[in-house]
Design a protein around this motif. Sequence first.
Motif, PDB file in Angstrom:
ATOM      1  N   ASN A 148       0.828  -1.216   0.000  1.00 44.32           N
ATOM      2  CA  ASN A 148       0.000   0.000   0.000  1.00 44.32           C
ATOM      3  C   ASN A 148       0.859   1.262   0.000  1.00 44.32           C
ATOM      4  N   ASN A 149       2.135   1.107   0.376  1.00 47.71           N
ATOM      5  CA  ASN A 149       3.076   2.232   0.331  1.00 47.71           C
ATOM      6  C   ASN A 149       3.985   2.157  -0.890  1.00 47.71           C
ATOM      7  N   ALA A 150       3.848   1.078  -1.667  1.00 44.49           N
ATOM      8  CA  ALA A 150       4.824   0.795  -2.709  1.00 44.49           C
ATOM      9  C   ALA A 150       4.699   1.716  -3.912  1.00 44.49           C
ATOM     10  N   LYS A 151       5.852   2.055  -4.448  1.00 46.98           N
ATOM     11  CA  LYS A 151       5.948   2.800  -5.706  1.00 46.98           C
ATOM     12  C   LYS A 151       6.778   1.949  -6.661  1.00 46.98           C
ATOM     13  N   VAL A 152       6.303   1.790  -7.897  1.00 50.18           N
ATOM     14  CA  VAL A 152       7.001   0.959  -8.875  1.00 50.18           C
ATOM     15  C   VAL A 152       7.460   1.835 -10.036  1.00 50.18           C
ATOM     16  N   TYR A 190      23.619   2.380  -5.598  1.00 44.18           N
ATOM     17  CA  TYR A 190      22.770   3.546  -5.861  1.00 44.18           C
ATOM     18  C   TYR A 190      21.705   3.680  -4.790  1.00 44.18           C
ATOM     19  N   ILE A 191      21.080   2.577  -4.423  1.00 50.54           N
ATOM     20  CA  ILE A 191      20.033   2.639  -3.397  1.00 50.54           C
ATOM     21  C   ILE A 191      20.630   3.020  -2.051  1.00 50.54           C
ATOM     22  N   TYR A 192      21.767   2.407  -1.693  1.00 51.08           N
ATOM     23  CA  TYR A 192      22.398   2.740  -0.413  1.00 51.08           C
ATOM     24  C   TYR A 192      22.888   4.187  -0.384  1.00 51.08           C
ATOM     25  N   ASP A 193      23.512   4.640  -1.463  1.00 55.86           N
ATOM     26  CA  ASP A 193      24.149   5.960  -1.473  1.00 55.86           C
ATOM     27  C   ASP A 193      23.184   7.108  -1.757  1.00 55.86           C
ATOM     28  N   GLU A 194      22.192   6.861  -2.609  1.00 52.67           N
ATOM     29  CA  GLU A 194      21.327   7.955  -3.062  1.00 52.67           C
ATOM     30  C   GLU A 194      19.913   7.930  -2.470  1.00 52.67           C
ATOM     31  N   LEU A 195      19.428   6.760  -2.100  1.00 48.26           N
ATOM     32  CA  LEU A 195      18.034   6.670  -1.663  1.00 48.26           C
ATOM     33  C   LEU A 195      17.881   6.426  -0.169  1.00 48.26           C
ATOM     34  N   ILE A 222      17.857   0.929 -13.547  1.00 47.48           N
ATOM     35  CA  ILE A 222      17.273  -0.286 -12.969  1.00 47.48           C
ATOM     36  C   ILE A 222      16.008  -0.613 -13.760  1.00 47.48           C
ATOM     37  N   ASP A 223      15.938  -1.842 -14.280  1.00 49.25           N
ATOM     38  CA  ASP A 223      14.808  -2.200 -15.143  1.00 49.25           C
ATOM     39  C   ASP A 223      13.484  -1.922 -14.463  1.00 49.25           C
ATOM     40  N   ILE A 224      13.278  -2.484 -13.278  1.00 53.41           N
ATOM     41  CA  ILE A 224      12.073  -2.217 -12.484  1.00 53.41           C
ATOM     42  C   ILE A 224      12.489  -2.125 -11.024  1.00 53.41           C
ATOM     43  N   LEU A 225      12.018  -1.096 -10.342  1.00 57.07           N
ATOM     44  CA  LEU A 225      12.333  -0.904  -8.927  1.00 57.07           C
ATOM     45  C   LEU A 225      11.033  -0.749  -8.144  1.00 57.07           C
ATOM     46  N   ILE A 226      10.849  -1.620  -7.156  1.00 53.68           N
ATOM     47  CA  ILE A 226       9.694  -1.542  -6.256  1.00 53.68           C
ATOM     48  C   ILE A 226      10.181  -0.953  -4.944  1.00 53.68           C
ATOM     49  N   SER A 227       9.649   0.194  -4.554  1.00 52.73           N
ATOM     50  CA  SER A 227      10.150   0.916  -3.384  1.00 52.73           C
ATOM     51  C   SER A 227       9.059   1.087  -2.336  1.00 52.73           C
ATOM     52  N   ASP A 228       9.368   0.701  -1.113  1.00 52.21           N
ATOM     53  CA  ASP A 228       8.535   1.012   0.057  1.00 52.21           C
ATOM     54  C   ASP A 228       9.392   1.874   0.963  1.00 52.21           C
ATOM     55  N   GLU A 229       9.415   3.155   0.678  1.00 53.25           N
ATOM     56  CA  GLU A 229      10.318   4.076   1.361  1.00 53.25           C
ATOM     57  C   GLU A 229       9.991   4.210   2.843  1.00 53.25           C
ATOM     58  N   VAL A 230       8.731   4.051   3.214  1.00 53.45           N
ATOM     59  CA  VAL A 230       8.323   4.161   4.617  1.00 53.45           C
ATOM     60  C   VAL A 230       9.037   3.122   5.461  1.00 53.45           C
ATOM     61  N   ASN A 231       9.173   1.915   4.919  1.00 51.73           N
ATOM     62  CA  ASN A 231       9.793   0.821   5.661  1.00 51.73           C
ATOM     63  C   ASN A 231      11.211   0.494   5.172  1.00 51.73           C
ATOM     64  N   SER A 232      11.762   1.369   4.308  1.00 48.53           N
ATOM     65  CA  SER A 232      13.135   1.205   3.791  1.00 48.53           C
ATOM     66  C   SER A 232      13.347  -0.130   3.093  1.00 48.53           C
TER      67      SER A 232
END
Length: 449
Positions: free
Chosen positions: A82-86, A127-132, A93-103
Amino acid sequence: MTKQEFLRKINDIKAQNEQKKIRGFNDYNIFSTLHKDSDEVNLHSRFIHSLLDPSGKHNQGTIFLDLFMRSCSLDEFKIDINNAKVTREDHNIDILISDEVNSKYIIIENKIYAEDQKEQIQNYIKYIYDELDEKADIYVLYLTLYGEKPSNASLGEFKLDGNYLKNGKQQAKFKSISYKNDILKWLNECRTEMQNLLKFDLIISQYIDVIKSLIGTYKNSISDSLTDFLLTKENYKYFSRNKDRDEFRIYENDYEGATKQIVKNFLNDLTGKINNELKSYGVIAENIRSERINDLDLVEIYTSSTHRFWELTEGRKCILFGIYSWQHGNSQNGLYIEIINNYNMSNEDFKPNQSLVGRKIFGEFNGKRKRQFHYQKILPLTNGDIWELADIIINDDNFLNTIFDAIKAYIIEHVGIVRTINKNLEDKKFAKKFVEGKITRKELEQYEQ
């Protein structure tokens, strides 16, 4: 059976197929019309992303994403959909599924036939560790047709350790997933969920057909009956004897389809026999098709149009065993077994030279390219093409056992050497000499201890 009777049966089948076309049976596919079946970026990644994206134009919210998580057994990752952004092509990155609330982040690296790029997966993780999110919990899904693993070059400083990619204190969960199993399972579950919505059913079913075409399981909706007719041994032999007559040439496409199917069925039977009888040697046969050898640590069987792979399961799996036929130029036509080096070095100072393998280790052979590869001819052929091979399969009931026995003997002879090489490739000095073709059989004996 007379020629007239034989042709009458073919014409009857053709007429039945024409009636099917009139009633709406066809193989028109909107995906294949707009893109090549193997187009990773513009077809596969784009369509998969369009379904996974909760904010997509399908207006079905998180249904497809939720089904994907279940189909790929990702429930334990506990991403909040419900928090996910695709997103697609975020920092390549071909496809990235992100739940930023829960890291939590899921990287989907999509590979059909393209080769891995140097440090590709490493760069995505960093990239995820350094930028996101420096506290990110990352899951890498490596999506291929049949569930292969990424190359060491792609992983860079990360090493695959069980279900994790590790680099010092950094680590990410890892799983190889496949179109053949995971994606088809997901898509069929999507169809079931959308069974009352005809539009979605049609779209998803057409995409399923594209995947089946890639993995070799798609069946043409209107020509199977004629193919089945020609696959019968006596019918195929009769057609093959008369194929150059004018009355038969108009069916050459159907004959070619039946020929390919005969070879395909033979290779399926061969891989099944290998799986049943050669497991003790660490060899697994896989029904896999590919257009070329990338850095798959697998064993390949192919003719001019059909590909199959076997995997040597022990060690680093750096060796390809191949079964194939020559058919080009002035080559010595025949069915061959070969051993070639497929070890992908991560050190940029030197690269593996696929042509410099094995003569000094696996023995001399005076066949084609005698200075580069080790070959063993197991069947002489006049033309070296699938038509000749299919004729042999049809006419020789013992051909499967003949080829299997040759392969078994070849594996028994070489599997000890291959395992020794695999076990020593962590030694950089050994690896460098090996990929440059500078290790002899005598020098290898010291490593066998």
